[in-house]
Design a protein around this motif. Sequence first.
Motif, PDB file in Angstrom:
ATOM      1  N   SER A 196     -30.368 -71.520  70.371  1.00  0.00           N
ATOM      2  CA  SER A 196     -30.293 -70.153  69.852  1.00  0.00           C
ATOM      3  C   SER A 196     -31.118 -69.954  68.581  1.00  0.00           C
ATOM      4  CB  SER A 196     -28.834 -69.752  69.592  1.00  0.00           C
ATOM      5  OG  SER A 196     -28.198 -70.687  68.745  1.00  0.00           O
ATOM      6  N   LEU A 197     -31.700 -71.041  68.053  1.00  0.00           N
ATOM      7  CA  LEU A 197     -32.544 -70.913  66.861  1.00  0.00           C
ATOM      8  C   LEU A 197     -33.636 -71.976  66.912  1.00  0.00           C
ATOM      9  CD1 LEU A 197     -33.174 -69.813  63.961  1.00  0.00           C
ATOM     10  CD2 LEU A 197     -31.591 -71.572  63.100  1.00  0.00           C
ATOM     11  N   VAL A 198     -34.878 -71.551  66.634  1.00  0.00           N
ATOM     12  CA  VAL A 198     -36.005 -72.476  66.493  1.00  0.00           C
ATOM     13  C   VAL A 198     -36.581 -72.299  65.099  1.00  0.00           C
ATOM     14  CG1 VAL A 198     -38.307 -73.122  67.302  1.00  0.00           C
ATOM     15  CG2 VAL A 198     -36.558 -72.439  68.957  1.00  0.00           C
ATOM     16  N   ILE A 199     -36.642 -73.401  64.350  1.00  0.00           N
ATOM     17  CA  ILE A 199     -37.255 -73.386  63.026  1.00  0.00           C
ATOM     18  C   ILE A 199     -38.625 -74.056  63.129  1.00  0.00           C
ATOM     19  CG2 ILE A 199     -37.099 -74.232  60.646  1.00  0.00           C
ATOM     20  CD1 ILE A 199     -34.090 -74.075  60.866  1.00  0.00           C
ATOM     21  N   VAL A 200     -39.661 -73.300  62.853  1.00  0.00           N
ATOM     22  CA  VAL A 200     -41.024 -73.831  62.882  1.00  0.00           C
ATOM     23  C   VAL A 200     -41.422 -74.191  61.458  1.00  0.00           C
ATOM     24  CG1 VAL A 200     -43.433 -73.359  63.448  1.00  0.00           C
ATOM     25  CG2 VAL A 200     -41.607 -72.415  64.884  1.00  0.00           C
ATOM     26  N   VAL A 201     -41.817 -75.441  61.257  1.00  0.00           N
ATOM     27  CA  VAL A 201     -42.236 -75.893  59.931  1.00  0.00           C
ATOM     28  C   VAL A 201     -43.763 -75.856  59.892  1.00  0.00           C
ATOM     29  CG1 VAL A 201     -42.015 -77.663  58.178  1.00  0.00           C
ATOM     30  CG2 VAL A 201     -40.210 -77.386  59.875  1.00  0.00           C
ATOM     31  N   ALA A 202     -44.292 -74.906  59.141  1.00  0.00           N
ATOM     32  CA  ALA A 202     -45.726 -74.615  59.118  1.00  0.00           C
ATOM     33  C   ALA A 202     -46.442 -75.469  58.078  1.00  0.00           C
ATOM     34  CB  ALA A 202     -45.919 -73.128  58.799  1.00  0.00           C
ATOM     35  N   PRO A 203     -47.782 -75.502  58.115  1.00  0.00           N
ATOM     36  CA  PRO A 203     -48.519 -76.121  57.014  1.00  0.00           C
ATOM     37  C   PRO A 203     -48.092 -75.497  55.683  1.00  0.00           C
ATOM     38  CG  PRO A 203     -50.004 -75.627  58.827  1.00  0.00           C
ATOM     39  CD  PRO A 203     -48.676 -75.013  59.180  1.00  0.00           C
ATOM     40  N   PRO A 204     -48.113 -76.264  54.588  1.00  0.00           N
ATOM     41  CA  PRO A 204     -47.591 -75.766  53.304  1.00  0.00           C
ATOM     42  C   PRO A 204     -48.151 -74.409  52.889  1.00  0.00           C
ATOM     43  CG  PRO A 204     -48.093 -78.100  53.137  1.00  0.00           C
ATOM     44  CD  PRO A 204     -48.578 -77.671  54.494  1.00  0.00           C
ATOM     45  N   ASP A 205     -49.422 -74.165  53.234  1.00  0.00           N
ATOM     46  CA  ASP A 205     -50.026 -72.877  52.841  1.00  0.00           C
ATOM     47  C   ASP A 205     -50.218 -71.952  54.038  1.00  0.00           C
ATOM     48  OD1 ASP A 205     -51.898 -74.390  54.114  1.00  0.00           O
ATOM     49  OD2 ASP A 205     -53.521 -74.049  52.663  1.00  0.00           O
ATOM     50  N   GLY A 206     -49.527 -72.244  55.152  1.00  0.00           N
ATOM     51  CA  GLY A 206     -49.794 -71.475  56.360  1.00  0.00           C
ATOM     52  C   GLY A 206     -48.591 -70.806  56.983  1.00  0.00           C
ATOM     53  N   ALA A 207     -47.492 -70.665  56.238  1.00  0.00           N
ATOM     54  CA  ALA A 207     -46.283 -70.084  56.823  1.00  0.00           C
ATOM     55  C   ALA A 207     -46.512 -68.636  57.280  1.00  0.00           C
ATOM     56  CB  ALA A 207     -45.128 -70.156  55.828  1.00  0.00           C
ATOM     57  N   ALA A 208     -47.219 -67.855  56.486  1.00  0.00           N
ATOM     58  CA  ALA A 208     -47.460 -66.454  56.848  1.00  0.00           C
ATOM     59  C   ALA A 208     -48.309 -66.363  58.111  1.00  0.00           C
ATOM     60  CB  ALA A 208     -48.136 -65.722  55.693  1.00  0.00           C
ATOM     61  N   GLU A 209     -49.300 -67.250  58.218  1.00  0.00           N
ATOM     62  CA  GLU A 209     -50.159 -67.251  59.410  1.00  0.00           C
ATOM     63  C   GLU A 209     -49.357 -67.601  60.664  1.00  0.00           C
ATOM     64  OE1 GLU A 209     -54.053 -69.654  61.209  1.00  0.00           O
ATOM     65  OE2 GLU A 209     -53.245 -70.177  59.238  1.00  0.00           O
ATOM     66  N   VAL A 210     -48.485 -68.598  60.553  1.00  0.00           N
ATOM     67  CA  VAL A 210     -47.683 -68.998  61.710  1.00  0.00           C
ATOM     68  C   VAL A 210     -46.700 -67.896  62.087  1.00  0.00           C
ATOM     69  CG1 VAL A 210     -45.909 -70.621  62.499  1.00  0.00           C
ATOM     70  CG2 VAL A 210     -47.963 -71.470  61.343  1.00  0.00           C
ATOM     71  N   LYS A 211     -46.108 -67.252  61.085  1.00  0.00           N
ATOM     72  CA  LYS A 211     -45.195 -66.137  61.362  1.00  0.00           C
ATOM     73  C   LYS A 211     -45.921 -65.017  62.104  1.00  0.00           C
ATOM     74  CE  LYS A 211     -41.247 -63.899  60.584  1.00  0.00           C
ATOM     75  NZ  LYS A 211     -41.611 -62.545  60.991  1.00  0.00           N
ATOM     76  N   SER A 212     -47.128 -64.693  61.677  1.00  0.00           N
ATOM     77  CA  SER A 212     -47.921 -63.664  62.360  1.00  0.00           C
ATOM     78  C   SER A 212     -48.255 -64.083  63.783  1.00  0.00           C
ATOM     79  CB  SER A 212     -49.215 -63.399  61.582  1.00  0.00           C
ATOM     80  OG  SER A 212     -48.934 -62.878  60.307  1.00  0.00           O
ATOM     81  N   LEU A 213     -48.516 -65.377  63.958  1.00  0.00           N
ATOM     82  CA  LEU A 213     -48.835 -65.904  65.282  1.00  0.00           C
ATOM     83  C   LEU A 213     -47.654 -65.719  66.234  1.00  0.00           C
ATOM     84  CD1 LEU A 213     -51.262 -67.536  66.551  1.00  0.00           C
ATOM     85  CD2 LEU A 213     -49.851 -69.562  66.191  1.00  0.00           C
ATOM     86  N   LEU A 214     -46.453 -66.048  65.767  1.00  0.00           N
ATOM     87  CA  LEU A 214     -45.260 -65.874  66.599  1.00  0.00           C
ATOM     88  C   LEU A 214     -45.049 -64.405  66.952  1.00  0.00           C
ATOM     89  CD1 LEU A 214     -42.885 -68.345  64.731  1.00  0.00           C
ATOM     90  CD2 LEU A 214     -43.713 -68.609  67.063  1.00  0.00           C
ATOM     91  N   ASP A 215     -45.246 -63.540  65.970  1.00  0.00           N
ATOM     92  CA  ASP A 215     -45.099 -62.106  66.239  1.00  0.00           C
ATOM     93  C   ASP A 215     -46.117 -61.628  67.266  1.00  0.00           C
ATOM     94  OD1 ASP A 215     -42.990 -61.859  64.493  1.00  0.00           O
ATOM     95  OD2 ASP A 215     -44.205 -61.123  62.816  1.00  0.00           O
ATOM     96  N   ALA A 216     -47.352 -62.141  67.144  1.00  0.00           N
ATOM     97  CA  ALA A 216     -48.432 -61.697  68.034  1.00  0.00           C
ATOM     98  C   ALA A 216     -48.199 -62.129  69.477  1.00  0.00           C
ATOM     99  CB  ALA A 216     -49.768 -62.245  67.543  1.00  0.00           C
ATOM    100  N   HIS A 217     -47.423 -63.194  69.676  1.00  0.00           N
ATOM    101  CA  HIS A 217     -47.187 -63.697  71.033  1.00  0.00           C
ATOM    102  C   HIS A 217     -45.792 -63.362  71.538  1.00  0.00           C
ATOM    103  CE1 HIS A 217     -50.823 -66.000  70.080  1.00  0.00           C
ATOM    104  NE2 HIS A 217     -50.976 -66.081  71.373  1.00  0.00           N
ATOM    105  N   ALA A 218     -45.124 -62.405  70.885  1.00  0.00           N
ATOM    106  CA  ALA A 218     -43.829 -61.955  71.391  1.00  0.00           C
ATOM    107  C   ALA A 218     -44.012 -61.351  72.784  1.00  0.00           C
ATOM    108  CB  ALA A 218     -43.239 -60.919  70.439  1.00  0.00           C
ATOM    109  N   LEU A 219     -43.065 -61.624  73.656  1.00  0.00           N
ATOM    110  CA  LEU A 219     -43.102 -61.095  75.022  1.00  0.00           C
ATOM    111  C   LEU A 219     -42.301 -59.799  75.097  1.00  0.00           C
ATOM    112  CD1 LEU A 219     -42.508 -64.451  76.934  1.00  0.00           C
ATOM    113  CD2 LEU A 219     -44.683 -63.266  76.574  1.00  0.00           C
ATOM    114  N   PRO A 220     -42.493 -59.004  76.160  1.00  0.00           N
ATOM    115  CA  PRO A 220     -41.676 -57.787  76.306  1.00  0.00           C
ATOM    116  C   PRO A 220     -40.190 -58.118  76.214  1.00  0.00           C
ATOM    117  CG  PRO A 220     -43.423 -57.818  77.948  1.00  0.00           C
ATOM    118  CD  PRO A 220     -43.476 -59.150  77.259  1.00  0.00           C
ATOM    119  N   GLY A 221     -39.463 -57.368  75.415  1.00  0.00           N
ATOM    120  CA  GLY A 221     -38.045 -57.630  75.207  1.00  0.00           C
ATOM    121  C   GLY A 221     -37.757 -58.448  73.971  1.00  0.00           C
ATOM    122  N   ASP A 222     -38.807 -59.087  73.411  1.00  0.00           N
ATOM    123  CA  ASP A 222     -38.618 -59.839  72.175  1.00  0.00           C
ATOM    124  C   ASP A 222     -38.619 -58.885  70.988  1.00  0.00           C
ATOM    125  OD1 ASP A 222     -38.647 -62.149  73.658  1.00  0.00           O
ATOM    126  OD2 ASP A 222     -40.762 -62.566  73.317  1.00  0.00           O
TER     127      ASP A 222
END
Length: 262
Positions: A62-88
Amino acid sequence: MSDDSRPSPAEARTESRVAAVIPAAGRGVRLGPGAPKALRTLSGTPMLIHAVRALAASRHVSLVIVVAPPDGAAEVKSLLDAHALPGDTPGGSWGRTDFLVVPGGDSRQESVRLGLDALPPEYDVVLVHDAARPLVPVDTVDAVIEAVRDGAPAVVPALPLADTVKEVEPAAVPGTPEPVLATPERARLRAVQTPQGFDRDTLVRAHATVTENVTDDASMVEQLGLRVVTVPGHEEAFKVTRPLDLVLAEAVLTRRRLNDGF
């Protein structure tokens, strides 16, 4: 439920909540220069996205924690948002699975610890999964979770070895002959994969006390003197490390699309 309203052992196992930590802060040097390994694409989609979807496919996670590069958390967050599927829900949830992105550290061990630090208190079972194993089947994920819920403090998916293994004396100069010291009994050896599953308190204690000879999270639990068990792994849960692995991963995805509509 019993008369005193306490859950039975079976009910307690079923009710334990499951979270996954995916350390994705590494650079992936063996794949050559360019983006961090977790952000390399397979069929146009970053490996990290494939890995998150593989874990989110389990109805238990029910929860996934993604540990991003130290200076890349915002980029990874945007990446997850960009690949959200319908219903997400962009910004924090894929279907029934929530996700968090936290900055990682200088080592894999530190990144996992930072992921554990971000884990809400209600989660009792923790999976640790390599972002570079993007194709792990959901049945493997569920088998690991079930074994932890059944009482194992640490569980790893593993496969028997196809090749004979030799123990050698490492050469001082790479590429020169190495003397063979022994031939371990192959029937007793396994190739370990992820996700590795843990009782949360056990994994937290391991990260708080073990700092040497760390090859994976399960090895830390072994150093505590606790039992680690294996469940059957899967040949498609291989680690994408070399350029040839990318070719194999693309072939697996093509086969899934043709056969399963994946």
